[in-house]
Design an enzyme around this catalytic site. Structure first.
Site, mmCIF file in Angstrom:
data_model
loop_
_atom_site.group_PDB
_atom_site.id
_atom_site.type_symbol
_atom_site.label_atom_id
_atom_site.label_comp_id
_atom_site.label_asym_id
_atom_site.label_seq_id
_atom_site.Cartn_x
_atom_site.Cartn_y
_atom_site.Cartn_z
ATOM 1 N N LYS A 112 0.712 -1.015 -0.056
ATOM 2 C CA LYS A 112 0.147 0.051 0.187
ATOM 3 C C LYS A 112 0.837 1.141 -0.217
ATOM 4 O O LYS A 112 0.305 2.293 0.534
ATOM 5 C CB LYS A 112 -1.073 -0.028 1.215
ATOM 6 C CG LYS A 112 -1.886 -1.175 1.278
ATOM 7 C CD LYS A 112 -2.520 -1.532 0.294
ATOM 8 C CE LYS A 112 -3.633 -0.547 -0.434
ATOM 9 N NZ LYS A 112 -4.082 -0.670 -1.788
ATOM 10 N N GLY A 113 2.021 1.138 -0.856
ATOM 11 C CA GLY A 113 2.992 2.408 -0.571
ATOM 12 C C GLY A 113 3.035 3.000 -2.038
ATOM 13 O O GLY A 113 3.483 4.027 -2.141
ATOM 14 N N THR A 123 3.724 0.703 -4.939
ATOM 15 C CA THR A 123 4.704 -0.246 -5.698
ATOM 16 C C THR A 123 4.105 -0.641 -7.100
ATOM 17 O O THR A 123 4.946 -0.864 -7.944
ATOM 18 C CB THR A 123 4.967 -1.607 -4.984
ATOM 19 O OG1 THR A 123 3.421 -2.534 -4.400
ATOM 20 C CG2 THR A 123 5.678 -1.164 -3.470
ATOM 21 N N ARG A 155 5.443 5.203 2.482
ATOM 22 C CA ARG A 155 4.474 6.233 2.649
ATOM 23 C C ARG A 155 4.051 6.514 4.047
ATOM 24 O O ARG A 155 4.456 5.815 5.044
ATOM 25 C CB ARG A 155 3.180 5.564 1.960
ATOM 26 C CG ARG A 155 1.869 6.519 1.969
ATOM 27 C CD ARG A 155 1.112 5.546 1.306
ATOM 28 N NE ARG A 155 -0.428 6.162 1.026
ATOM 29 C CZ ARG A 155 -1.467 5.552 0.782
ATOM 30 N NH1 ARG A 155 -1.258 4.379 0.505
ATOM 31 N NH2 ARG A 155 -2.567 6.189 0.675
ATOM 32 N N SER A 190 -5.087 2.742 4.683
ATOM 33 C CA SER A 190 -4.893 2.265 3.326
ATOM 34 C C SER A 190 -5.187 0.550 3.229
ATOM 35 O O SER A 190 -5.851 -0.015 2.512
ATOM 36 C CB SER A 190 -4.115 2.678 2.366
ATOM 37 O OG SER A 190 -4.465 2.370 1.120
#
EC number: 2.8.2.-
Length: 406
Positions: A162-163, A165, A243, A251
């Site tokens: 959830k960054g 990628t 993040r 998220s």
């Protein structure tokens, strides 16, 4: 002198003999014509197979785009060209992929991409400039059947979930010298016992000068992954998309909630004891955000100069700028620039403009940019206080202040 009876019999014997010869001649002629027809069909089939095949990163199929230019004399002529000229020409005539790679399995990033309605390329955020060889479809380079080989990856996107990628990988695939697996292999965390030969077979074919890549965000939080990747190659370049850990946790929870609507609230999962303010670090959504703790394991096997830390926030605000850093880190020419992106106001994400031969722009799919549930502000404040010392240590370790505590 022959007896009269024999002289009269000779024409009678010659007639069936000539018919027999004629029938054999016809059979031979038919056989020859049949053979020629078979060879002609085979030759046509071989010519079809000798066309350039676009090796998909994600294993999909490609249909030849109508109206695309072909080299004089047909695509078969490319085989006789010098390697450098052939590669450049293949890049120019390659078809556009209609569908993105299949979504990764497991709990990793979802690989859903979708085509946007035409006309969005002129939206704010880009000029919609004309096409060039540099504006090739993401992650594709035409390969002849007898060219290229499968290599172990020279660069891996190891995190974080959830960054951002998936967005980074898809943006990188625009570069003609990047070849990447579509789905997450999960080799170094789930399938290591299958061996490197199995892992190599998952990789796309590459030509000389191209980089093989894969991304599996769970590697960053897998304790065994650093040693295993180092054992494969100590020269592997590692990319980590990070993040704000609070936003990332929300998220992460939102993604799980979309699949399991009956899970407890974010607030109840965050605390072991809410009245005492004890954060539950065993919950994966919280635990992943302890970047400094995870990075310590990686620095035992890789120098920090061999790792690039990409800002997930900046990847949204300035994708071309962040992609410039990534291209430099990978030793690639800066081909991906502002002209490849426009900002989709509805989704709140940058999207890829249509490349040469494509029908529409491509954006992150419906699974990306989901609206987050309303979270108690006091809970978010406590989480920020909890992460602050870990964030500061992470800034020191990487030499970069990501600004999450401002």
């Amino acid at each position: 002198m022959a007896p009269p009876g024999l002289a009269g019999a000779h024409p009678t014997l010659a007639e069936p003999l000539s018919r027999s010869i004629f029938r054999k001649f016809l059979l031979m002629l038919c056989s020859l014509l049949t053979s020629l027809y078979v060879f002609y069909c085979l030759a046509e089939r071989c010519q079809t197979l000798s066309r350039p095949v676009v090796a998909l990163s994600g294993g999909g199929e490609e249909a030849r785009a109508p109206g695309r230019s072909v080299p004089p004399g047909g695509l078969g002529e490319l085989a006789a060209w010098p390697a450098a000229a052939r590669r450049k020409r293949l890049l120019q005539v390659q078809p556009w992929r209609k569908h993105r790679p299949p979504a990764p399995h497991g709990d990793g990033e979802e690989a859903a991409w979708e085509e946007e309605p035409p006309g969005l390329a002129g939206s704010p955020g880009g000029s919609g400039a004309g096409s060039s060889v540099a504006e090739t479809p993401p992650g594709t380079l035409a390969l002849l059947l007898d060219e290229g080989s499968k290599q172990l990856p020279q660069a891996i996107i190891i995190g974080v979930k959830k960054g951002g990628t998936r967005a980074l990988l898809e943006f990188l695939r625009v570069h003609p010298d990047v070849r990447a697996v579509g789905a997450e292999p999960h080799f170094f965390d789930r399938s290591y016992d299958k061996g490197l030969a199995w892992y190599r077979e998952l990789m796309p074919r590459t030509l000389d000068g191209q980089i093989t890549m894969e991304k599996t965000p769970s590697y960053f939080v897998t304790r065994e992954a650093p040693a295993r990747i180092s054992a494969m190659s100590k020269d592997t370049k590692l990319i980590v998309v990070v993040r704000d850990p609070v936003t990332r946790a929300v998220s992460d929870y939102t993604q799980t909630l979309s699949k399991r609507p009956d899970i407890p609230t974010f607030e109840s999962l965050t605390f072991r004891n809410r009245s005492a303010g004890l954060i539950d670090t065993s919950w994966s959504a919280i635990q992943i955000g302890l970047y400094a703790k995870h990075l310590e394991h990686w620095l035992r096997h890789f120098p920090v100069r061999q790792m690039l830390f990409v800002s997930g926030e900046r990847l949204i605000r300035d994708p071309a700028g962040e992609l410039g850093r990534v291209q430099d880190f990978l030793g690639l020419k800066r081909i991906i620039t502002d002209k490849h992106f426009y900002f989709n106001q509805t989704k709140g994400f940058p999207c890829l403009k249509k490349a040469e031969g494509s029908g529409r722009p491509h954006c992150l799919g419906k699974t990306k940019g989901r609206p987050h549930p309303e979270i108690d502000r006091e809970v978010l404040r406590r989480l920020r206080d909890f992460y602050r010392p870990f964030n500061r240590k992470f800034y020191q370790m990487t030499g970069h202040d990501f600004g999450w505590d401002g």
